[in-house]
Design a protein around this motif. Structure first.
Motif, short mmCIF file in Angstrom:
data_model
loop_
_atom_site.label_atom_id
_atom_site.label_comp_id
_atom_site.label_asym_id
_atom_site.label_seq_id
_atom_site.Cartn_x
_atom_site.Cartn_y
_atom_site.Cartn_z
N TYR A 181 0.80 -1.23 0.00
CA TYR A 181 0.00 0.00 0.00
C TYR A 181 0.84 1.28 0.00
CZ TYR A 181 0.48 0.85 5.11
OH TYR A 181 0.95 1.11 6.36
N THR A 184 3.50 3.85 -4.27
CA THR A 184 2.49 4.17 -5.28
C THR A 184 3.19 4.53 -6.58
OG1 THR A 184 2.47 6.42 -4.45
CG2 THR A 184 0.74 4.97 -3.68
N GLY A 185 2.44 4.40 -7.67
CA GLY A 185 2.93 4.85 -8.96
C GLY A 185 3.92 3.91 -9.62
N HIS A 191 6.11 -3.61 -8.93
CA HIS A 191 5.47 -3.55 -7.62
C HIS A 191 5.17 -4.94 -7.06
CE1 HIS A 191 2.44 -1.22 -4.92
NE2 HIS A 191 3.41 -1.75 -4.25
N GLU A 257 -5.88 -0.66 2.06
CA GLU A 257 -5.89 -1.63 0.97
C GLU A 257 -4.65 -1.45 0.11
OE1 GLU A 257 -9.35 -2.84 -1.17
OE2 GLU A 257 -10.65 -1.68 0.16
N ILE A 258 -4.15 -2.55 -0.43
CA ILE A 258 -2.95 -2.48 -1.26
C ILE A 258 -3.29 -1.86 -2.62
CG2 ILE A 258 -1.79 -4.42 -0.15
CD1 ILE A 258 -2.60 -6.09 -2.62
N GLN A 259 -2.26 -1.33 -3.29
CA GLN A 259 -2.45 -0.74 -4.62
C GLN A 259 -2.79 -1.84 -5.62
OE1 GLN A 259 -2.11 2.56 -5.09
NE2 GLN A 259 -1.52 2.87 -2.96
N PRO A 260 -3.62 -1.54 -6.60
CA PRO A 260 -3.93 -2.54 -7.63
C PRO A 260 -2.69 -3.07 -8.35
CG PRO A 260 -5.43 -0.70 -7.80
CD PRO A 260 -4.41 -0.32 -6.77
N SER A 261 -1.62 -2.26 -8.37
CA SER A 261 -0.41 -2.73 -9.06
C SER A 261 0.29 -3.86 -8.30
CB SER A 261 0.56 -1.57 -9.26
OG SER A 261 0.79 -0.90 -8.05
N TYR A 263 -1.57 -6.37 -6.91
CA TYR A 263 -2.48 -7.53 -6.91
C TYR A 263 -1.83 -8.71 -7.61
CZ TYR A 263 -6.59 -4.62 -5.72
OH TYR A 263 -7.48 -3.79 -5.11
N ARG A 348 -6.15 -8.60 0.16
CA ARG A 348 -5.77 -7.27 -0.32
C ARG A 348 -5.68 -6.22 0.78
NH1 ARG A 348 -8.84 -7.68 -6.17
NH2 ARG A 348 -7.31 -9.10 -7.03
#
Lengths: 443, 354
Positions: A181, A184-185, A191, A257-261, A263, A348
């Motif tokens: 989480y 980012t970016g 990631h 929540e963790i970043q979608p990147s 997942y 997640r």
């Protein structure tokens, strides 16, 4: 203290199966003895004897299911009611209850064959997904089991009893979710591996502590891993508690929540109920990797040698202390992957009270799988099926979910005490040397 | 012979697996309103949280045309498959118990807009259209219990402890401490509270919701420090404390969630009162609302249980422990809380946390 005697004895009996394990890889050779099979009481490593090795576990599972059926019958009031009407009605009702329960169990673990066939014939994606959903849940449930089971199995191979998989799972959960989480970016390609790596490192470092203590001071790893479990639980609690450094800030003790990147990709991303993800493939890959490491590399050879007899290993010039640290770090890294795949693929986020029980189930899995990676994978699939099946049994046949614990417990008892199975089914004792020593390395 | 018997049993088992291919699991044909409940990891018979919510469904089964069902979760990853089960079985209302289920409940509610959900102990911000959050102003009831405890104590020391430090737990402890402090202010007394300090946000927590041993140990500690009234806020852990108090004698327990003289009658003699969090009433109310003909969606509404709507309250205080004057004061305080004239301290505490 006749540890020495025990160890030399154990060495004699464990030498063969490790060759045996190698033989499992070249299936094609069939009944041909492997070149390395030079030991005196080497049985023919043919298909038959391999089947015989599987016989006791299989009979253990069947026996557990039979006793489980009795438990289900004896706890069902409708059976008692039927017996009041008459003996025959009672028997019929008991059979109906068992069949209903176990068919729900089967459908919950593997899916309804009729439905799957119908869905496949119709070609409708939604129907297919719904029909194979139980199977995906079984594999999804098996994923963390594989990692945790491998963790304990590697420990056993190296003569260490890692009871700390649960604590390593917690620490790895924290490191994974943090990377998941907080960064980012980043593109997913960077990631996701980073988040997985964070879990491996977290678990490995946490587990290396008792390994180091054992190597340097002789402090027993059982005590230290248990103690480190408590520290890990409390540390996670501190980090995630409301107002804690990793809490989400909505009044709940859960991480953001963790970043979608980060997942782990799911099999059917559009269907939220299907949570089978790339973690399962990773688990199979890692299981193969562990097998390769243990049986095909110098490190693995050293680990196993230390596991068989640390004194002999030392005499042979192996750095035993360093080996303990390496074994524990590998073990902890594997336990860490259980947490990483759970968080990146399924949850997640990380909740406080993340309690999973994997650490303790993992001991059972390593025993059931005879500390061999392939065995652990099979045992994990079994436990995954038991869990998924029991869930459906609860939903459809109203059998309490606790039946899984009973079945798991019974299977373990019968595996650990194969004499019971031999007595019931009159199975002959395998020639000495073919039995795999399970309890070695617990001293 | 024995071999034959075991072989027969094996055959029966295999047969049962084969039969599963045939459709032996008929879907119940019913016109009843079907309610499914997914428990948190405590299990359905925790005598607290899950059990109380389930009683709401049982009440609805008795009074309305409702069929209830529950699934127990044993770990966090179980929530989703349990929700999936009720979606696949086409249930009319799905109740989830506990804020740990909040994320999964929201995800499933958003993916299945035709289904209705209710969640105990959580309210979404922003609200989700087809979920009714059921939350409770337990601080109001705990405030009354704190006042009663301060009036009843012989030693001048009362105590409380929790499972883990989360708002649904600390809300009891904050209200309790403020109730005691209010008694001290009104009566010039100096009753002390062990185990919780609102200002510092610290207290005694056992770290779980299942170890009765921990409950016994903590209670023994409090008793040795001179406390004679203990309020355990940790589900079944409190039963261990009740056991310790019963053995020690001359001390009291304050029950939480349900009326413990009913749910744990074996400790009837040492229960001063209970802080009631009437989850059963909230669940029943929700079912009644959703089962109404023509009902479509909750519209993201939240149910807040208060002293005013009997969503929270306290059970009768054990006779002979407080005077009739104190009883009358409790009634006045109750009204004053409803009217907003007395502050239970919760708003300031939770505001300071986030």
């Amino acid at each position: 203290m006749n540890k020495e005697a025990h160890e030399t004895d154990a060495r004699a009996s464990t030498e063969v199966p490790s060759d045996h394990d190698d033989a499992a890889s070249d299936r094609n050779t069939g009944t041909e003895p492997t070149p390395r099979a030079l030991t005196v009481h080497e049985p023919k490593p043919g298909c038959r004897s391999r089947l015989r090795t599987l016989l006791v576990p299989l009979l253990a599972i069947v026996t557990a299911l039979i006793i489980g059926a009795l438990v289900i019958v004896f706890t069902d009031t409708s059976v008692y009611a039927a017996f009041e009407e008459g003996f025959l009605q009672g028997i019929v009702q008991a059979l109906v209850v068992i069949i209903r329960a176990y068919s729900a169990f089967y459908v919950g673990a593997f899916g309804d064959p009729g439905q799957i066939l119908g869905a496949l014939l119709s070609g409708d994606t939604t129907r297919i997904i719904r029909a194979v959903y139980p199977l995906t849940e079984t594999l999804r449930t098996a994923t963390p089991y594989i990692f945790a089971g491998l963790a304990v199995a590697v420990g056993f191979q190296g003569g260490l009893f890692n009871i700390g998989a649960e604590g390593q799972y917690f620490i790895a959960g924290l490191t994974t979710v943090f990377v998941g989480y907080a960064l980012t970016g980043l593109p997913a390609l960077i990631h996701l591996p980073l988040a997985l790596l964070a879990g491996i490192v977290g678990g490995a470092l946490w587990a290396a502590i008792p390994g180091y203590l054992k190597g340097k001071t002789g402090a027993h790893e059982v005590i230290n891993t248990i103690m480190l479990n408590y520290i890990a639980f409390r540390f996670a609690e501190y980090m995630l508690d409301v107002g804690g450094p990793m809490a989400r800030g909505d009044g709940r003790p859960v991480s953001p929540e963790i970043q979608p990147s980060a997942y782990l990709p799911r099999l059917f991303p559009g269907q939220i109920q299907v949570r089978l993800n790339a973690g399962f493939l990773l688990a199979l890959l890692v299981a193969w990797g562990v097998w390769w490491l243990l049986f095909k590399t110098t490190i693995g050879y050293e680990i196993r040698t230390v596991g068989h007899n640390p004194r002999a290993a030392k005499y042979a010039g192996i750095n035993v202390a360093r080996n303990y640290v390496i074994t524990m770090a590998i073990s902890g890294g594997l336990a860490g992957l259980a947490a990483s795949t759970d968080i990146l693929g399924v949850l997640r986020f990380m909740p406080n009270a993340f309690h999973s029980g994997y650490g303790f189930d993992a001991i059972a899995l390593a025993l059931l799988g005879k500390s061999h990676p392939l065995g652990v994978v099979l045992a994990s699939l079994l436990f995954g099926a038991l869990r998924a099946g029991a869930r459906n049994m609860q939903g459809i046949a109203r059998v309490p979910i606790d039946i899984t614990s009973i079945l798991q417990g019974l299977i373990i008892v019968f595996i650990a005490a194969p004499e019971i199975i031999r007595l019931i089914y009159r199975v002959r004792q395998l020639p000495k040397g073919e039995e795999i020593d399970l309890t070695h390395g617990w001293g | 012979m024995r071999k034959h018997i075991s072989m027969t049993l094996v055959m029966v088992l295999l047969f049962s697996l084969v039969l599963s291919a045939c459709d032996l699991l008929p879907q119940p044909e019913t016109d009843a309103f079907r309610v499914g409940m997914v428990t948190d990891v405590g299990g359905i018979d925790d005598r607290s949280f899950n059990a109380t919510a389930w009683r709401g469904i049982e009440m609805a089964e008795e009074e309305l045309n409702v069929e209830g069902d529950f699934l127990e979760s044993t770990a966090q990853p179980d929530y989703a498959p349990n929700l999936t089960h009720y979606i696949n079985q086409d249930y009319d209302l799905i109740v989830t118990v506990g804020f740990l289920l909040a994320d999964d409940t929201r995800d499933f509610a958003e993916a299945n807009p035709d289904f209705n959900f209710a969640i105990v102990d959580f309210a979404y911000d922003p609200p989700v259209e087809n979920i009714r959050g059921l939350v409770f102003a337990t601080d109001e009831a705990a405030f009354l219990a704190g006042y009663a405890a301060a009036a009843a104590t012989q030693t001048g020391i009362v105590a409380t402890f929790g499972g883990i430090n989360i708002p649904p737990v600390s809300i009891f402890m904050v209200g309790f401490e403020h109730g005691v402090n209010y008694y001290n202010e009104q009566n010039g007394a100096n009753v002390q509270v062990l185990g919780w300090d609102t200002a510092a946000n610290t207290g005694v927590f056992v770290g779980n919701f299942d170890s009765t041993d921990d409950g016994r140990r903590v209670a023994d500690e409090f008793l040795s420090e001179g406390a004679d009234i203990i309020m355990p806020v940790a589900g079944p852990v409190g039963l261990g404390s009740a056991e310790a108090v019963q053995q020690a004698g001359n001390a009291w327990i304050i029950g939480v969630d349900t009326d413990w003289t009913v749910s744990a009658p074996e400790y009837d003699a040492i229960i001063l009162t209970s802080v009631l969090k009437n989850m059963d009433i909230a669940v029943f109310d929700t079912i009644q609302m959703a089962a109404e003909p023509g009902f479509t969606t909750f519209g993201g509404e939240t149910y807040l249980g208060t002293l005013e709507n009997d969503g929270v309250g306290i059970a009768d205080v054990a006779p002979g422990t407080i005077t009739a004057d104190v009883e009358a004061e409790l009634d006045q305080i109750r009204q004053a809380i409803i009217d907003g004239e007395i502050d239970t301290g919760w708003a300031a505490y939770i505001g300071g946390l986030n």
